[in-house]
Write an enzyme that holds these catalytic residues in place. Structure first.
Site, PDB file in Angstrom:
ATOM      1  N   TYR B 139       0.851  -1.199   0.000  1.00 24.58           N
ATOM      2  CA  TYR B 139       0.000   0.000   0.000  1.00 24.58           C
ATOM      3  C   TYR B 139       0.887   1.249   0.000  1.00 24.58           C
ATOM      4  O   TYR B 139       0.688   2.172  -0.798  1.00 24.58           O
ATOM      5  CB  TYR B 139      -0.897  -0.029   1.234  1.00 24.58           C
ATOM      6  CG  TYR B 139      -1.738   1.206   1.462  1.00 24.58           C
ATOM      7  CD1 TYR B 139      -3.002   1.319   0.912  1.00 24.58           C
ATOM      8  CD2 TYR B 139      -1.270   2.259   2.256  1.00 24.58           C
ATOM      9  CE1 TYR B 139      -3.791   2.446   1.139  1.00 24.58           C
ATOM     10  CE2 TYR B 139      -2.032   3.380   2.481  1.00 24.58           C
ATOM     11  CZ  TYR B 139      -3.299   3.473   1.924  1.00 24.58           C
ATOM     12  OH  TYR B 139      -4.058   4.597   2.149  1.00 24.58           O
ATOM     13  N   LYS B 143       1.076   4.079  -2.941  1.00 25.68           N
ATOM     14  CA  LYS B 143       0.735   5.474  -2.659  1.00 25.68           C
ATOM     15  C   LYS B 143       1.926   6.411  -2.913  1.00 25.68           C
ATOM     16  O   LYS B 143       1.739   7.565  -3.309  1.00 25.68           O
ATOM     17  CB  LYS B 143       0.238   5.611  -1.215  1.00 25.68           C
ATOM     18  CG  LYS B 143      -1.126   4.944  -0.966  1.00 25.68           C
ATOM     19  CD  LYS B 143      -2.241   5.595  -1.789  1.00 25.68           C
ATOM     20  CE  LYS B 143      -3.631   5.120  -1.360  1.00 25.68           C
ATOM     21  NZ  LYS B 143      -4.700   5.780  -2.162  1.00 25.68           N
TER      22      LYS B 143
END
Lengths: 238, 249
Positions: B139, B143
């Site tokens: 993640y 990002k």
């Protein structure tokens, strides 16, 4: 483990910085190189005794399976180093890439690295090994090849999190080379022009990367500053 | 009437942004895997952003519906837990939804002239860009990629398209998504309400800001993470990773 013979996997090891690393490490260590070149072409450039597996990372899931099988076939139960170095990029006008370019860049540079890290973890943990992600100084942003810059920033974030998660089992590091004289710019469709004259040669960059791998630090920028300070001459050997 | 596009519009931050834009009088198209419910004040297109063919079909449809004055690429999923406890395929899905899909959609809309001149594009990244995020490594990677994609295209898009590109870095929000991925014993009351984050993000985007960190608490965290990256990632490990009692993807 210093001075010992290591089991090392290198992706993108048939050209550029990867090949320069392979040439440095092959005389002293056991190498498995993964690349997108056909096996005969790869054999023509790789040093004697280096194992090669044809695994184009544009299809990450398949490639990761192929690499894992090759590690097993080599009879390796542990990996001292995994150096995830393979990378592609596309120079585009106006910062607008095609869907295919974005997907290829993310697949090869980032998603394949994430999946390889996940899949190779047991081998690395058994050796108390080092996972090295080869990033780029472009990871701070670059309008000429946005997806490439993005993918390298992704590697930085992956290393930052994983280095913390795995601190007791596997050393994780990201190394960001500066502009290097390899075939990558031509493949990316970018002519650096006169600026290309100040790009560092691949050999010294590989030497500095080897030093950073031996030191297990992260993040490390391997560019002109380190080069001018003699980094390529004094760097540690793995 | 001006057109707005919001991905991940059916819940959480995306929902709050879509509702706010609709209330401001924009003609809003929401994209989400899940239906937003009949009461939603915006149109809905169903799409699984992890599927390439679906994303390509979505892009083609949006190009016909456009051009968009405001585009908020917000959709995201997570995979939390020890990295090696999460299947490789789940990590790949995080990369596809959080990084690949918004980049592909943005480039496709830009190429086809479906981003209005004078309009804006907002990418929703995460505060993890500044702090690191042990316990959600893929993640965090996705990002970070999205944040730097936004930074990379900001100048060329301003120059050639007249479009302003921003990246937003919200901290923990009071959403179902956050609750699902939060460590045991986390206090939801400490998280920012999504409609507050939506208001701050849209206001800063309207000012043309490149970097939007909503809320004083998040801004302090971002500053700390820039000054002492290793120490802040260590703190994140203690706050998040050491307390995770399960892997969720």
């Amino acid at each position: 483990m210093a001075g010992g013979r290591r089991a090392i996997l290198i992706t993108g090891g048939t050209s550029g910085i990867g090949l320069a690393l392979v040439r440095r490490l092959a005389p002293r260590h056991d190498l498995l190189v993964a690349g997108r070149r056909a096996p005969d072409d790869a054999a023509a450039v790789l040093p004697q005794g280096v194992r090669y597996v044809h695994a184009p990372l544009t299809t990450p899931e398949e490639a990761v399976r192929t690499v894992a099988e090759a590690v097993l076939k080599a009879g390796w139960v542990r990996l001292d180093n995994a150096i995830l170095n393979a990378g592609v990029g596309f120079a585009v006008p106006g910062g607008i890439e095609t869907a295919g370019q974005i997907r290829a860049t993310l697949d090869v540079n980032l998603t394949a690295s994430v999946m390889l890290a996940r899949t190779l973890h047991p081998w690395l943990a058994r050796a108390g090994g080092t996972l090295t992600l080869v990033g780029s100084v472009a990871r701070r942003g670059q309008g000429l090849f946005p997806a490439y810059a993005a993918s390298k920033a992704g590697l930085h974030g992956l290393a930052r999190a994983l280095r913390s998660e795995w601190r007791d089992t596997v050393a994780v590091q990201v190394i960001h080379p500066g502009p290097t004289r390899t075939g990558m710019h031509a493949k990316a469709g970018h002519d650096p022009g006169r600026l290309g004259a100040v790009f560092l040669p691949a050999g010294p960059v590989a030497a500095m990367i080897e030093g950073a791998i031996a030191a297990r630090r992260s993040p490390v920028t391997v560019s002109h500053g380190r080069f001018v300070a003699g980094g390529a001459l004094w760097s540690r050997r793995l | 009437m001006t057109r707005a596009l919001v991905t991940g519009a059916s819940a959480g931050l995306g929902r709050a942004i879509a509702e706010r834009l609709a209330a401001e009088g924009h003609d809003v198209t929401g994209v989400d895997r899940d239906h937003p419910g009949a009461e939603a004040p915006f149109a809905h297109i169903a799409c699984d952003l992890a599927d390439r063919d679906s994303v390509d079909a979505l892009a083609a449809r949006l190009i016909e519906d456009g051009p968009f004055d405001q585009t908020v690429l917000n959709a995201g999923i997570s995979a939390t837990g020890p990295f090696e406890a999460i299947p490789a395929k789940a990590h790949a899905r995080v990369m596809a939804v959080n990084a690949e899909a918004p980049m592909v959609l943005c480039a496709a809309l830009a190429r086809a002239g479906a981003l209005s001149r004078g309009g804006r594009v907002v990418f929703v990244s995460s505060l993890s860009h500044f702090t690191g995020y042990p316990g959600a490594a893929s993640y965090a990677a996705a990002k970070d990629a999205l944040a730097v994609y936004a930074r990379s295209i900001r100048k060329p898009f301003a120059r050639t398209l007249g479009v302003t590109v921003s990246a937003a870095f919200p901290g923990p929000l009071r959403t179902d998504h956050a609750a699902r991925h939060a460590p045991a014993g986390a206090d939801a009351e400490k998280r920012m309400a999504p409609d507050v984050a939506a208001r701050l993000i849209l206001a800063e985007a309207a000012r043309g800001r490149a970097v939007i960190v909503p809320g004083a608490r998040a801004r302090w965290m971002a500053l700390a993470g820039r000054i002492a990256p290793a120490a802040v990632t260590g703190a994140m490990r203690r706050i998040v990773y050491d307390k995770l009692d399960r892997a969720v993807w």
